[in-house]
Scaffold this active site. Structure first.
Site, mmCIF file in Angstrom:
data_model
loop_
_atom_site.group_PDB
_atom_site.id
_atom_site.type_symbol
_atom_site.label_atom_id
_atom_site.label_comp_id
_atom_site.label_asym_id
_atom_site.label_seq_id
_atom_site.Cartn_x
_atom_site.Cartn_y
_atom_site.Cartn_z
ATOM 1 N N GLY A 71 0.820 -1.342 0.024
ATOM 2 C CA GLY A 71 -0.033 -0.016 -0.054
ATOM 3 C C GLY A 71 0.952 1.287 -0.027
ATOM 4 O O GLY A 71 0.469 2.105 -0.573
ATOM 5 N N THR A 72 1.864 1.047 0.702
ATOM 6 C CA THR A 72 2.900 2.498 0.811
ATOM 7 C C THR A 72 3.456 2.632 -0.326
ATOM 8 O O THR A 72 3.621 4.008 -0.878
ATOM 9 C CB THR A 72 3.921 2.069 1.773
ATOM 10 N N ASN A 152 -7.802 3.874 9.529
ATOM 11 C CA ASN A 152 -7.387 2.650 9.939
ATOM 12 C C ASN A 152 -7.074 2.435 11.583
ATOM 13 O O ASN A 152 -7.190 1.492 12.179
ATOM 14 C CB ASN A 152 -5.529 2.312 9.572
ATOM 15 N N GLN A 180 -7.698 -0.088 3.613
ATOM 16 C CA GLN A 180 -8.329 -0.705 4.844
ATOM 17 C C GLN A 180 -9.865 -1.169 4.224
ATOM 18 O O GLN A 180 -10.403 -1.908 4.989
ATOM 19 C CB GLN A 180 -8.570 0.153 5.945
ATOM 20 N N SER A 200 -3.335 -3.249 -0.231
ATOM 21 C CA SER A 200 -2.318 -4.100 0.296
ATOM 22 C C SER A 200 -2.791 -5.476 0.671
ATOM 23 O O SER A 200 -3.850 -5.701 1.639
ATOM 24 C CB SER A 200 -1.876 -3.249 1.567
ATOM 25 N N HIS A 202 -1.619 -7.681 2.682
ATOM 26 C CA HIS A 202 -1.875 -8.494 4.325
ATOM 27 C C HIS A 202 -2.801 -7.700 4.877
ATOM 28 O O HIS A 202 -2.904 -8.324 6.007
ATOM 29 C CB HIS A 202 -0.434 -8.025 4.515
ATOM 30 N N THR A 238 10.904 -7.111 -11.749
ATOM 31 C CA THR A 238 10.305 -8.472 -11.996
ATOM 32 C C THR A 238 9.209 -8.707 -10.916
ATOM 33 O O THR A 238 9.434 -8.401 -9.835
ATOM 34 C CB THR A 238 11.408 -9.786 -12.017
ATOM 35 N N CYS A 327 5.799 4.801 19.965
ATOM 36 C CA CYS A 327 6.681 4.921 21.003
ATOM 37 C C CYS A 327 8.014 5.097 20.564
ATOM 38 O O CYS A 327 8.588 4.337 19.600
ATOM 39 C CB CYS A 327 6.483 3.601 21.777
HETATM 40 N N1 PLP Z 1 -2.758 2.948 4.217
HETATM 41 C C1 PLP Z 1 -3.591 2.428 5.495
HETATM 42 C C2 PLP Z 1 -4.725 3.119 5.651
HETATM 43 C C3 PLP Z 1 -3.147 1.419 6.202
HETATM 44 O O1 PLP Z 1 -3.763 1.316 7.143
HETATM 45 C C4 PLP Z 1 -1.674 0.975 5.875
HETATM 46 C C5 PLP Z 1 -1.032 -0.122 6.557
HETATM 47 O O2 PLP Z 1 -1.069 0.109 7.758
HETATM 48 C C6 PLP Z 1 -1.031 1.305 4.619
HETATM 49 C C7 PLP Z 1 -1.677 2.454 3.867
HETATM 50 C C8 PLP Z 1 0.374 0.796 4.291
HETATM 51 O O3 PLP Z 1 0.108 -0.552 3.596
HETATM 52 P P1 PLP Z 1 1.297 -1.280 3.592
HETATM 53 O O4 PLP Z 1 1.537 -1.932 4.913
HETATM 54 O O5 PLP Z 1 1.022 -2.303 2.482
HETATM 55 O O6 PLP Z 1 2.515 -0.568 2.835
#
Ligand code: PLP
Length: 390
Positions: A71-72, A152, A180, A200, A202, A238, A327
């Site tokens: 996602g990032t 999130n 999310q 994402s 995961h 790849t 933290c």
């Molecule tokens: N955006 C949101 C709203 C998320 O909750 C997260 C993950 O915590 C991300 C982006 C980032 O996703 P990734 O962990 O696949 O980089």
């Protein structure tokens, strides 16, 4: 010690069917999808089948799905490319965004001189869409609006259909971080005219390190990772065939079982809310997370006492939750999201905690969690429970 996992908004355990699928691909489909021989083409077929499956669910074309590492990366690619290649000079965003959007926007301001405008949420975490419309109308600068679909931490859901129309009507681009909500909500991008979205694997029982960006065909976006022509030159490198196969299997399971999974999670969340209300005096819920209109996987509570060690104490009892704070060297600082929705008094005297569920969460997990929370709470005086103001 039995481990209880209530941190599914951070990541989810892999589904066993996903593991089996990935192991198979690891063993047998090791070809490079760019190779022209049959092993390569078999790997390519896996990618294209997953791409088509995702495109069918979202009601877009397969060419609009670009596989990435997470996602990032998807969010980075979209925002940076909008500035680098599509002439974006102004970004409208909010303090509720995930760090990967927030930091990228700040970088675009610092390095590229982009004007950054924040829509401030109210104390429930909602954004004022009238204000957004005003902002869209007040400038001629080429604008990107980047606002997440579901938060999130506090689970607030944005009306992305409305925002997409507002952006379209005012010639602005619209990106929504849908990390999310992808595979949790039924999304139809033929009805929601947004330009970009992210996913994402995961977050829905797929593997870490795999995701995709939705890039509307008409947008003209370019990639930021240059090299080979993979992903129609939008993302060189790849492809992670095993990860993408896992993403595809997790996606398929979530689409097939969406109503069953969501009903189970909604029931679990309601149960958790009633148990907490019954057993923890003075408990409150942050943002819209306890309401039916929120993202059903997330509940954010406010304990009526200050206990920065709560995450650690729960962990020592085998319970994983999130504290919603960063933290460092023992000192914890509430997240931007919590600082936006909590009063100073609440931040000083209370403890926020995020609990997040999946279809694998059991009622007995909630019972164990609430019992441990009750025990921990006995060591604290709840003198301010009724007098703390929002
Ligand atoms: N955006 C949101 C709203 C998320 O909750 C997260 C993950 O915590 C991300 C982006 C980032 O996703 P990734 O962990 O696949 O980089």
């Amino acid at each position: 010690m039995e481990r209880i996992y209530l941190d599914n908004a951070a990541t989810t355990p892999l589904d066993t069917e996903v593991i089996d699928c990935m192991v198979n691909v690891l063993k047998f489909n090791y070809g490079n999808p760019s190779s022209t021989h049959s092993l390569g083409q078999e790997a390519k077929t896996i990618l294209e089948e997953v791409r088509r499956k995702i495109a069918d669910s979202l009601k877009v074309t397969p060419g609009e799905i670009v596989f990435t590492s997470c996602g990032t990366e998807s969010n980075n690619m979209i925002i940076k490319s909008c500035v680098n290649y599509l002439g974006v000079q102004r970004i409208i965003t909010s303090p509720l965004e995930h760090k990967c959007v927030a930091e990228t926007c700040l970088e675009m301001k610092k390095l590229r001189g982009v004007e950054l405008v924040y829509l401030r949420p109210d104390s429930t975490g909602d954004l004022d869409l009238n204000k957004l419309e005003e902002l869209l109308k007040e400038s001629d600068k080429k604008t990107l609006v980047t606002l997440m679909h579901a938060n999130n931490e506090i689970g607030n859901i944005l009306d992305i259909e409305k925002v997409a129309h507002l952006c379209n009507d005012n010639q602005a681009l619209f990106h929504s971080d849908t990390v999310q909500t992808m595979a949790h909500l039924d999304l139809d991008f033929s009805k929601i005219p947004l330009d970009f979205a992210s996913c994402s694997a995961h977050k829905f029982h797929g593997p870490k390190g795999t995701g995709f960006a939705f890039v509307r065909k008409s947008s003209g976006l370019k990639g930021i990772i240059t090299g080979g022509p993979q992903e129609r030159s939008l993302r060189a490198g790849t492809e992670n065939v095993t990860g993408i196969a896992g993403l595809g299997k997790a996606w398929e399971l979530c689409q097939k079982n969406m109503s069953q999974y969501s009903q189970h999670i909604i029931d679990i969340k309601h149960y958790c809310i009633t148990q907490l209300q019954e057993k923890i005096e003075g408990i409150k819920f942050n943002g819209r997370s306890a309401g039916d209109e929120s993202l059903y996987t997330v509940l954010n509570v406010l304990l009526p006492y200050k206990n920065p060690l709560i995450g650690l104490q729960l962990d020592m009892k085998g319970i994983a939750v999130s504290q919603g704070s960063a933290c460092s060297s023992g000192a914890s600082k509430p997240s931007m999201v919590l600082m936006s929705v909590l009063s100073e008094e609440e931040l000083d005297h209370c403890t926020p905690l995020r609990i997040s569920f999946s279809h694998m969460t059991k009622k007995s997990d909630i019972d164990a969690f609430v019992q441990v929370l009750e025990e921990i709470g006995k060591g604290f005086v709840i003198e301010k429970a009724d007098s703390i103001h929002r």
